[in-house]
Design an enzyme around this catalytic site. Structure first.
Site, PDB file in Angstrom:
ATOM      1  N   HIS A 136      -7.668  -3.440   4.645  1.00  0.00           N
ATOM      2  CA  HIS A 136      -7.161  -1.928   4.628  1.00  0.00           C
ATOM      3  C   HIS A 136      -7.774  -1.147   3.392  1.00  0.00           C
ATOM      4  O   HIS A 136      -8.292   0.053   3.637  1.00  0.00           O
ATOM      5  CB  HIS A 136      -5.776  -2.057   4.279  1.00  0.00           C
ATOM      6  CG  HIS A 136      -4.939  -0.843   3.686  1.00  0.00           C
ATOM      7  ND1 HIS A 136      -5.304  -0.104   2.492  1.00  0.00           N
ATOM      8  CD2 HIS A 136      -4.102  -0.079   4.327  1.00  0.00           C
ATOM      9  CE1 HIS A 136      -4.440   0.870   2.534  1.00  0.00           C
ATOM     10  NE2 HIS A 136      -3.766   1.114   3.520  1.00  0.00           N
ATOM     11  N   ASN A 137      -8.101  -1.659   2.366  1.00  0.00           N
ATOM     12  CA  ASN A 137      -8.600  -0.770   1.197  1.00  0.00           C
ATOM     13  C   ASN A 137     -10.113  -0.564   1.474  1.00  0.00           C
ATOM     14  O   ASN A 137     -10.620   0.318   1.085  1.00  0.00           O
ATOM     15  CB  ASN A 137      -8.503  -1.647  -0.204  1.00  0.00           C
ATOM     16  CG  ASN A 137      -7.140  -1.602  -0.666  1.00  0.00           C
ATOM     17  OD1 ASN A 137      -6.318  -1.423  -0.034  1.00  0.00           O
ATOM     18  ND2 ASN A 137      -7.031  -1.679  -1.840  1.00  0.00           N
TER      19      ASN A 137
ATOM     20  N   SER B 279       0.844  -1.270  -0.224  1.00  0.00           N
ATOM     21  CA  SER B 279       0.020   0.109   0.226  1.00  0.00           C
ATOM     22  C   SER B 279       1.042   1.371   0.137  1.00  0.00           C
ATOM     23  O   SER B 279       2.041   1.099   0.562  1.00  0.00           O
ATOM     24  CB  SER B 279      -0.781   0.102   1.166  1.00  0.00           C
ATOM     25  OG  SER B 279      -1.873   1.245   1.203  1.00  0.00           O
TER      26      SER B 279
ATOM     27  N   LYS C  33      -4.769  -6.603   3.332  1.00  0.00           N
ATOM     28  CA  LYS C  33      -4.389  -5.506   2.435  1.00  0.00           C
ATOM     29  C   LYS C  33      -5.961  -5.233   1.909  1.00  0.00           C
ATOM     30  O   LYS C  33      -6.387  -3.950   1.762  1.00  0.00           O
ATOM     31  CB  LYS C  33      -3.702  -5.773   1.330  1.00  0.00           C
ATOM     32  CG  LYS C  33      -3.559  -4.856   0.218  1.00  0.00           C
ATOM     33  CD  LYS C  33      -3.050  -3.445   0.477  1.00  0.00           C
ATOM     34  CE  LYS C  33      -2.865  -2.426  -0.637  1.00  0.00           C
ATOM     35  NZ  LYS C  33      -3.575  -2.327  -1.876  1.00  0.00           N
TER      36      LYS C  33
ATOM     37  N   GLU D 193     -10.116   2.209   3.770  1.00  0.00           N
ATOM     38  CA  GLU D 193      -9.718   3.473   2.785  1.00  0.00           C
ATOM     39  C   GLU D 193     -11.038   3.892   2.127  1.00  0.00           C
ATOM     40  O   GLU D 193     -11.256   5.162   1.990  1.00  0.00           O
ATOM     41  CB  GLU D 193      -9.072   3.020   1.816  1.00  0.00           C
ATOM     42  CG  GLU D 193      -8.340   3.962   0.809  1.00  0.00           C
ATOM     43  CD  GLU D 193      -7.387   3.203  -0.343  1.00  0.00           C
ATOM     44  OE1 GLU D 193      -6.535   2.655   0.071  1.00  0.00           O
ATOM     45  OE2 GLU D 193      -7.642   3.334  -1.440  1.00  0.00           O
TER      46      GLU D 193
HETATM   47  N1  LIG Z   1      -1.265   1.683  -8.806  1.00  0.00           N
HETATM   48  C1  LIG Z   1      -1.318   1.528  -7.550  1.00  0.00           C
HETATM   49  O1  LIG Z   1      -1.463   2.863  -6.762  1.00  0.00           O
HETATM   50  C2  LIG Z   1      -1.403   0.279  -7.041  1.00  0.00           C
HETATM   51  C3  LIG Z   1      -1.332   0.215  -5.471  1.00  0.00           C
HETATM   52  C4  LIG Z   1      -1.153  -1.312  -5.113  1.00  0.00           C
HETATM   53  C5  LIG Z   1      -1.256  -2.194  -5.593  1.00  0.00           C
HETATM   54  N2  LIG Z   1      -1.282  -2.106  -7.136  1.00  0.00           N
HETATM   55  C6  LIG Z   1      -1.249  -3.490  -7.928  1.00  0.00           C
HETATM   56  O2  LIG Z   1      -0.065  -3.444  -8.304  1.00  0.00           O
HETATM   57  C7  LIG Z   1      -0.082  -4.123  -9.707  1.00  0.00           C
HETATM   58  C8  LIG Z   1       0.473  -3.527 -10.774  1.00  0.00           C
HETATM   59  O3  LIG Z   1      -0.252  -2.164 -11.042  1.00  0.00           O
HETATM   60  P1  LIG Z   1       0.339  -0.901 -11.563  1.00  0.00           P
HETATM   61  O4  LIG Z   1      -0.442   0.422 -11.410  1.00  0.00           O
HETATM   62  O5  LIG Z   1       1.801  -0.855 -11.558  1.00  0.00           O
HETATM   63  O6  LIG Z   1      -0.389  -1.052 -13.085  1.00  0.00           O
HETATM   64  P2  LIG Z   1       0.425  -0.689 -14.519  1.00  0.00           P
HETATM   65  O7  LIG Z   1       1.281   0.620 -14.412  1.00  0.00           O
HETATM   66  O8  LIG Z   1      -0.825  -0.641 -15.626  1.00  0.00           O
HETATM   67  O9  LIG Z   1       1.521  -1.760 -15.163  1.00  0.00           O
HETATM   68  C9  LIG Z   1       0.952  -3.233 -15.426  1.00  0.00           C
HETATM   69  C10 LIG Z   1       2.208  -4.043 -15.446  1.00  0.00           C
HETATM   70  O10 LIG Z   1       1.742  -5.190 -15.812  1.00  0.00           O
HETATM   71  C11 LIG Z   1       2.286  -5.983 -16.962  1.00  0.00           C
HETATM   72  N3  LIG Z   1       1.034  -6.626 -17.585  1.00  0.00           N
HETATM   73  C12 LIG Z   1      -0.374  -6.480 -17.842  1.00  0.00           C
HETATM   74  N4  LIG Z   1      -0.903  -7.467 -18.363  1.00  0.00           N
HETATM   75  C13 LIG Z   1      -0.003  -8.465 -18.482  1.00  0.00           C
HETATM   76  C14 LIG Z   1      -0.102  -9.903 -18.873  1.00  0.00           C
HETATM   77  N5  LIG Z   1      -1.206 -10.417 -19.258  1.00  0.00           N
HETATM   78  N6  LIG Z   1       1.000 -10.618 -18.653  1.00  0.00           N
HETATM   79  C15 LIG Z   1       2.334 -10.221 -17.942  1.00  0.00           C
HETATM   80  N7  LIG Z   1       2.260  -8.672 -17.560  1.00  0.00           N
HETATM   81  C16 LIG Z   1       1.175  -8.032 -17.932  1.00  0.00           C
HETATM   82  C17 LIG Z   1       2.375  -4.787 -17.734  1.00  0.00           C
HETATM   83  O11 LIG Z   1       3.250  -4.949 -18.890  1.00  0.00           O
HETATM   84  P3  LIG Z   1       3.522  -4.247 -20.401  1.00  0.00           P
HETATM   85  O12 LIG Z   1       4.165  -3.262 -19.970  1.00  0.00           O
HETATM   86  O13 LIG Z   1       3.813  -5.154 -21.080  1.00  0.00           O
HETATM   87  O14 LIG Z   1       2.029  -3.780 -20.645  1.00  0.00           O
HETATM   88  C18 LIG Z   1       3.091  -3.843 -16.654  1.00  0.00           C
HETATM   89  O15 LIG Z   1       4.078  -4.162 -16.534  1.00  0.00           O
HETATM   90  C19 LIG Z   1      -1.713  -4.726  -9.750  1.00  0.00           C
HETATM   91  O16 LIG Z   1      -1.675  -5.715  -9.260  1.00  0.00           O
HETATM   92  C20 LIG Z   1      -2.500  -3.427  -9.076  1.00  0.00           C
HETATM   93  O17 LIG Z   1      -3.638  -4.104  -8.492  1.00  0.00           O
HETATM   94  C21 LIG Z   1      -1.446  -0.851  -7.695  1.00  0.00           C
END
Ligand SMILES: NC(=O)c1ccc[n+]([C@@H]2O[C@H](COP(=O)([O-])OP(=O)(O)OC[C@H]3O[C@@H](n4cnc5c(N)ncnc54)[C@H](OP(=O)(O)O)[C@@H]3O)[C@@H](O)[C@H]2O)c1
Length: 466
Positions: free
Chosen positions: A187-188, A130, A184, A191
């Site tokens: 937590h959300n 988080s 987590k 939130e």
């Molecule tokens: N953003 C937040 O604030 C936040 C907070 C906590 C947790 N999260 C979690 O963190 C994770 C990533 O989120 P993010 O915000 O970093 O997303 P993001 O910026 O959209 O990045 C997604 C990543 O996943 C890869 N990906 C997507 N589809 C895929 C597939 N089918 N096979 C392999 N790789 C794939 C993408 O690769 P490409 O470059 O090839 O598209 C990219 O590296 C998610 O589970 C999200 O729920 C996010």
């Protein structure tokens, strides 16, 4: 001594930030991404930290480069892509290796994946992270579920990159398999409730009292300097200070009033109900987001029935006391779900440690969490936060304020889903004898379900069955 080493797959917003954080804290990082060109772009942007990071053009290359037992973090969507990633890597890993899902996963998936990897003598960790991008880059709060062996490898790495609260790293192992992702998720859920509560009070101040948006921001800023101090209060004040450059309109007024959601609030509510619990404040917040999406319907209803609301100028101190009591109740509801899940899955979740690791790095970090940790370490009556002696004055002062806010808002036509749910929860829980006797009578009348009596032991039916 060789530095601790980890592999990271997925260089999106979170993965890239986490990789830089790891490298900065002296961890050797190997990275790869589905689209390999993102690796080169990332390495270019990493600056001097690139020296501590090794980019790979394939998952195979990433895995081959890691020392055993391997630690491989996947920061990709925790849905089908995570299963596809496991399909790909299982054959490449060696017994004792650990795959870590650091995304927002449904903990049922995490449990299923842990069983699947265990069949190959591999470990699967569900790591709740988080703090958004900023947290991932500079110090998130992390909730780990997985084996003790995986924790032994991860602890020295995660404690380095975690947010610190007065020197205490905001990371802990909460149990096996899905325990971390479950914490987590809740937590959300909290939130969601806190954000909605803040939005309701904003509505009352801005449109009830007719205050200028900047003045409302200043009120939130003032609250953030007191007992309501929290990250969400702070960013609310900041957001309200922005104006649109060309028009000078409050920036918030240019944003469509349709809230997005990715599922964690909904999962909290679903799991609460599955566990025979109820988290009505979180449910109210999820409902408010869902209703917000029905923009066309709301516009139609406004046309038909009007959207008139009376002026309502509530005292700022009254609102502060009401919100503080409601915040205790929203955390109380969250911790009740955690306790129920802990019993159900035999996780032995430690509420003190959960409150402690939420004090920095995460989105719900709040001054109140110090007292919540303290209340749980003292062992509140019936395990309930709202009965904790250290919250008695907050509740004694806050509930009358909450009642006044909710009733006056209702009279004037303002919707307060979360504040109303807080008051209702309180009013139900403080009644030693509630309305369920009549429910039991009705159930027995139409379905012969039987009931217990107040004056005799046993199972009884009513006189309507004689
Ligand atoms: N953003 C937040 O604030 C936040 C907070 C906590 C947790 N999260 C979690 O963190 C994770 C990533 O989120 P993010 O915000 O970093 O997303 P993001 O910026 O959209 O990045 C997604 C990543 O996943 C890869 N990906 C997507 N589809 C895929 C597939 N089918 N096979 C392999 N790789 C794939 C993408 O690769 P490409 O470059 O090839 O598209 C990219 O590296 C998610 O589970 C999200 O729920 C996010």
């Amino acid at each position: 001594m060789t530095p601790p080493t980890i592999g990271l797959y997925g260089l999106g917003t979170m993965g890239a930030a986490l990789a830089l954080n790891l490298a900065e804290k002296g961890v050797r990082v190997h990275v790869a991404n589905r689209t390999p060109s993102a690796v080169l772009r990332f390495m270019e942007k990493a600056g001097p930290l690139a020296e501590k990071i090794e980019g790979h053009q394939s998952v195979e290359g990433l895995i081959a480069a890691l020392p055993t037992p391997r630690l491989v973090v996947a920061m990709i969507p925790s849905t089908a892509p995570m299963d596809a990633f496991l399909d790909e890597v299982i054959a490449q890993l060696a017994p004792g290796d650990t795959v870590i899902d650091a995304g927002n996963a449904d903990f049922h998936d995490t449990r299923r994946r842990a069983v699947r990897l265990a069949e190959h003598d591999l470990h699967f960790v569900g790591l709740g992270v988080s703090g958004g991008e900023e947290g991932a880059r500079n110090g998130p709060s992390m909730m780990m579920g997985g084996s003790a062996e995986s924790w032994a490898g991860l602890e020295p790495i995660l404690t380095r990159i975690a947010a610190q609260h007065e020197g205490d790293p905001c990371v802990a192992r909460f149990g096996p398999d899905g325990a971390g992702h479950f914490v987590k998720t809740v937590h959300n859920g909290i939130e969601y409730a806190d954000m909605q509560m803040i939005a309701e009070v904003y509505d009352l101040l801005r449109f009830g009292a007719g205050r200028d948006v900047r003045a409302v921001g200043k009120i939130f800023e003032g609250w953030n300097a007191g007992r309501l101090e929290s990250y969400l209060m702070e960013i609310t004040a900041t957001v309200l200070s922005y104006a649109d450059a060309p028009t000078n309109l409050p920036f918030v007024d240019l944003i469509e009033d349709r809230a997005g959601q990715k599922g964690t609030g909904r999962w909290t509510v679903i799991e609460a109900v599955r566990l025979g619990q109820s988290a009505t404040m979180i449910e109210a917040a999820v409902a408010a987001r869902a209703w917000s999406a029905e923009k066309g319907l709301r516009a139609r209803a406004e046309e038909t029935f009007g959207a008139d609301r009376a002026a309502l100028d509530l005292d700022v101190g009254l609102l502060e006391r009401a919100m503080l009591a409601a915040r205790v109740l929203e955390y109380a509801q969250g911790f009740r779900i955690l306790a129920a899940a802990s019993d159900q899955y035999d996780w032995r979740l430690d509420p003190v440690r959960i409150a402690e690791i939420w004090r920095a790095g995460c989105i719900i970090r709040a001054r109140l969490l110090d007292d919540i940790a303290g209340a749980f370490s003292e062992g509140p009556p019936e395990g309930q936060l709202f009965l904790a002696p250290r919250f008695s004055s907050v509740m004694m002062e806050g509930i009358p304020a909450l009642r006044e806010v909710v009733t006056r808002a209702a009279e004037a036509g303002y919707a307060t889903p979360v504040l109303s749910a807080a008051l209702t929860f309180w009013d139900v829980m403080r009644q030693g004898r509630g309305t369920a006797a009549l429910i039991q009578a009705q159930r027995d009348f139409f379905g012969r379900h039987g009931f217990e009596r107040t004056d005799q032991e046993g199972d009884f039916h009513g006189p309507w069955w004689r």
